[in-house]
Design an enzyme around this catalytic site. Sequence first.
Site, PDB file in Angstrom:
ATOM      1  N   HIS A   1     -95.587 -45.343  19.817  1.00 27.97           N
ATOM      2  CA  HIS A   1     -94.422 -45.176  18.955  1.00 27.97           C
ATOM      3  C   HIS A   1     -93.979 -46.539  18.453  1.00 27.97           C
ATOM      4  O   HIS A   1     -94.505 -47.575  18.887  1.00 27.97           O
ATOM      5  CB  HIS A   1     -93.283 -44.499  19.725  1.00 27.97           C
ATOM      6  CG  HIS A   1     -92.923 -45.229  20.983  1.00 27.97           C
ATOM      7  ND1 HIS A   1     -93.544 -44.983  22.191  1.00 27.97           N
ATOM      8  CD2 HIS A   1     -92.031 -46.228  21.223  1.00 27.97           C
ATOM      9  CE1 HIS A   1     -93.046 -45.790  23.111  1.00 27.97           C
ATOM     10  NE2 HIS A   1     -92.135 -46.549  22.563  1.00 27.97           N
TER      11      HIS A   1
ATOM     12  N   HIS B   1     -90.321 -52.158  35.866  1.00 28.76           N
ATOM     13  CA  HIS B   1     -89.103 -52.032  35.062  1.00 28.76           C
ATOM     14  C   HIS B   1     -88.713 -50.584  34.839  1.00 28.76           C
ATOM     15  O   HIS B   1     -87.609 -50.311  34.355  1.00 28.76           O
ATOM     16  CB  HIS B   1     -89.312 -52.720  33.708  1.00 28.76           C
ATOM     17  CG  HIS B   1     -90.354 -52.062  32.856  1.00 28.76           C
ATOM     18  ND1 HIS B   1     -91.689 -52.077  33.167  1.00 28.76           N
ATOM     19  CD2 HIS B   1     -90.244 -51.350  31.699  1.00 28.76           C
ATOM     20  CE1 HIS B   1     -92.368 -51.415  32.251  1.00 28.76           C
ATOM     21  NE2 HIS B   1     -91.524 -50.955  31.347  1.00 28.76           N
ATOM     22  N   ASP B   2     -89.598 -49.637  35.190  1.00 30.52           N
ATOM     23  CA  ASP B   2     -89.327 -48.205  34.990  1.00 30.52           C
ATOM     24  C   ASP B   2     -88.993 -47.470  36.286  1.00 30.52           C
ATOM     25  O   ASP B   2     -88.904 -46.237  36.276  1.00 30.52           O
ATOM     26  CB  ASP B   2     -90.542 -47.526  34.349  1.00 30.52           C
ATOM     27  CG  ASP B   2     -90.672 -47.844  32.877  1.00 30.52           C
ATOM     28  OD1 ASP B   2     -89.634 -48.020  32.212  1.00 30.52           O
ATOM     29  OD2 ASP B   2     -91.808 -47.934  32.386  1.00 30.52           O
TER      30      ASP B   2
ATOM     31  N   ASP C   1     -98.678 -49.113  26.626  1.00 35.27           N
ATOM     32  CA  ASP C   1     -97.488 -48.316  26.908  1.00 35.27           C
ATOM     33  C   ASP C   1     -97.715 -46.846  26.551  1.00 35.27           C
ATOM     34  O   ASP C   1     -98.340 -46.516  25.542  1.00 35.27           O
ATOM     35  CB  ASP C   1     -96.324 -48.879  26.098  1.00 35.27           C
ATOM     36  CG  ASP C   1     -94.996 -48.254  26.469  1.00 35.27           C
ATOM     37  OD1 ASP C   1     -94.627 -48.306  27.653  1.00 35.27           O
ATOM     38  OD2 ASP C   1     -94.328 -47.709  25.567  1.00 35.27           O
TER      39      ASP C   1
ATOM     40  N   ARG D   1    -101.481 -54.401  28.273  1.00 31.61           N
ATOM     41  CA  ARG D   1    -100.968 -53.259  29.016  1.00 31.61           C
ATOM     42  C   ARG D   1    -100.552 -52.244  27.953  1.00 31.61           C
ATOM     43  O   ARG D   1     -99.849 -52.580  26.996  1.00 31.61           O
ATOM     44  CB  ARG D   1     -99.788 -53.675  29.893  1.00 31.61           C
ATOM     45  CG  ARG D   1     -99.156 -52.523  30.695  1.00 31.61           C
ATOM     46  CD  ARG D   1     -97.961 -51.957  29.971  1.00 31.61           C
ATOM     47  NE  ARG D   1     -97.206 -50.987  30.770  1.00 31.61           N
ATOM     48  CZ  ARG D   1     -96.181 -50.295  30.318  1.00 31.61           C
ATOM     49  NH1 ARG D   1     -95.763 -50.433  29.060  1.00 31.61           N
ATOM     50  NH2 ARG D   1     -95.555 -49.452  31.087  1.00 31.61           N
TER      51      ARG D   1
ATOM     52  N   ASP E   1     -86.456 -65.948  27.786  1.00 35.47           N
ATOM     53  CA  ASP E   1     -87.349 -66.157  26.649  1.00 35.47           C
ATOM     54  C   ASP E   1     -88.714 -66.662  27.101  1.00 35.47           C
ATOM     55  O   ASP E   1     -88.966 -66.848  28.303  1.00 35.47           O
ATOM     56  CB  ASP E   1     -86.713 -67.120  25.642  1.00 35.47           C
ATOM     57  CG  ASP E   1     -86.212 -68.412  26.275  1.00 35.47           C
ATOM     58  OD1 ASP E   1     -86.852 -68.888  27.241  1.00 35.47           O
ATOM     59  OD2 ASP E   1     -85.179 -68.939  25.826  1.00 35.47           O
TER      60      ASP E   1
ATOM     61  N   GLU F   1    -100.785 -47.269  30.863  1.00 37.91           N
ATOM     62  CA  GLU F   1     -99.623 -46.779  31.599  1.00 37.91           C
ATOM     63  C   GLU F   1     -99.773 -45.265  31.747  1.00 37.91           C
ATOM     64  O   GLU F   1     -99.222 -44.491  30.981  1.00 37.91           O
ATOM     65  CB  GLU F   1     -98.311 -47.105  30.879  1.00 37.91           C
ATOM     66  CG  GLU F   1     -97.094 -46.710  31.720  1.00 37.91           C
ATOM     67  CD  GLU F   1     -95.854 -46.372  30.902  1.00 37.91           C
ATOM     68  OE1 GLU F   1     -94.799 -46.120  31.522  1.00 37.91           O
ATOM     69  OE2 GLU F   1     -95.934 -46.328  29.661  1.00 37.91           O
TER      70      GLU F   1
END
Length: 555
Positions: free
Chosen positions: A246, A417-418, A322, A320, A173, A351
């Site tokens: 999105h 993370h991707d 997305d 950032r 958190d 990104e």
Amino acid sequence: MNEIAILHIPESQYCFATDTNTVRLRLRLDKSDAPSAVNVLYGGKYTFARERLAARMTLAYKDRLYAYYTVTLRLSDPRLAYVFELVDGGKTFYFSEDGLTEKYDFEYSYYNCFQYAYINDCDVMKSVEWMRSATFYQIFVDRFDIGDTAKDKSYINLKWGDVPNPKSFAGGDIKGVTRRLEYLRSLGISALYLTPIFESVSNHKYDISDYYEIDKHFGNKSDLKELVEKAHAAGIAIVLDAVFNHCSENLCEFRDVVKNGKKSRYYDWFIIKNDDPLEYETFGDCAYMPKFNTSNPEVRDYLVNIATYWIKEFDIDGWRLDVSDEVSHLFWRQLRSAVKSVKPNCVLIGENWHDANAYLRGDEFDGVMNYAFTKACLDFYAFGAFDAEAFACKLNELLMRNTDTVNSMMLNLLDTHDTHRFLTQAGGDKNKLMSALAVTYFFTGVPCIFYGTENCVEGGYDPDCRRTFDWAAERVDNPVKSLVKSLAALRRDRAFVDSEVSVAAKDGLLVIERGGYKLTVNESGKPAKCGGRVTAGNKFAGGIVESGGFAVERV
């Protein structure tokens, strides 16, 4: 000379202003050509025919096919006219809008010289000053640390330290980030990039259902305010993740479309392809992530207001962005204008996984996540596709994609993370990881470490790359962590960060020189012949660090 290879484009990455009196020029030539001199002849737009200055251009970069000559011009007149002069084999050639010629008629230069007609201050892309010396650290919030020990933990289904699956919740958190600020500062971190923190049903929060609320798993607005205030007091910037391509299928505006179809006032907020059954554009093929229609001015205003709200109310330092390459250019221009009017030094990082030059011309992003740099490092260290020469050429090619201003704000990363964890793709070889980190810190741009890299965290593709942070390992010093601290010290040296980089291959080694330091890397990160150690402090002992397949030394 190979005329086909010669390239110059006014008002592009080949010609850009850094202020109203300074212009950087680049001229591309065939790599196999070796002129004895490359000059630029220049003057004021209205005086060039009769009065000209000459400046020598220097060979600054080489990639697989081309050589790039550069020069910086200090101007007394913001209306610039110029042509290039090349001396080769005892002959003098000129390069203008008419191409390569053996003669050039300056009397009629107003027809075919290159020009920067007028340098308007509002058209000059400004650097986000704090980015020049920044060192980023990316945190996947659910997996970093549990700071709120009193919260409802019933949603947690992953034991800390176990391998996650796509539906795992570990309990990290915002308070967990706040209480670890001193640790992050000890690494030399000066900026945090947090994955999304807004209301969502997922662990990753990339499907947002309320952009104005902090997800209860992560805390509340008071927690975010505390984080930003304490981070700023520690000299650390906070960059949040904006998901504007999105949203979640649970966003109230989309639920209205599902309920009311064409009668919904939000029908045109999304890209509807069929009404019965309802079909719509999504992120990827994820039906639970409907895509916004950013060609709609109402949608643009809605999202821009979200971006400026969190800046005004919480003083965050950037976004950032997305899936930024799938969003309309018009929206990004509107967003930039609004964000920069609220906080000029707020950074916008897209990104974009591919060449993003179209987004990096001063009216959309400041920089992007430099996945092309990631791939180059993988080709050299993990895949065996590059030797030192090919690696150097690729790095130089990447620098020539954009202006110097943009290059200084690119987010250079080894993993995120991707992606797979870099250490895992490098076969668990810590020497290769350390060598790649050294390249990341030396290369032009801003280094970004994915949480846990300093403790040698491994992991395959998502979700394996999103393992929990091992805080027991944090208490144990290791060479990678020591190197990160040492490299971070270079980022605090303005002579280092303000200097130009030189990347070349020499005798099978990659050599990067910058600001009085030289990084030498063995081919593919293989062990160096010389021994050595990495110091635990924040300086290079004796001016040199040697470990595994690389060495850093003062020159």
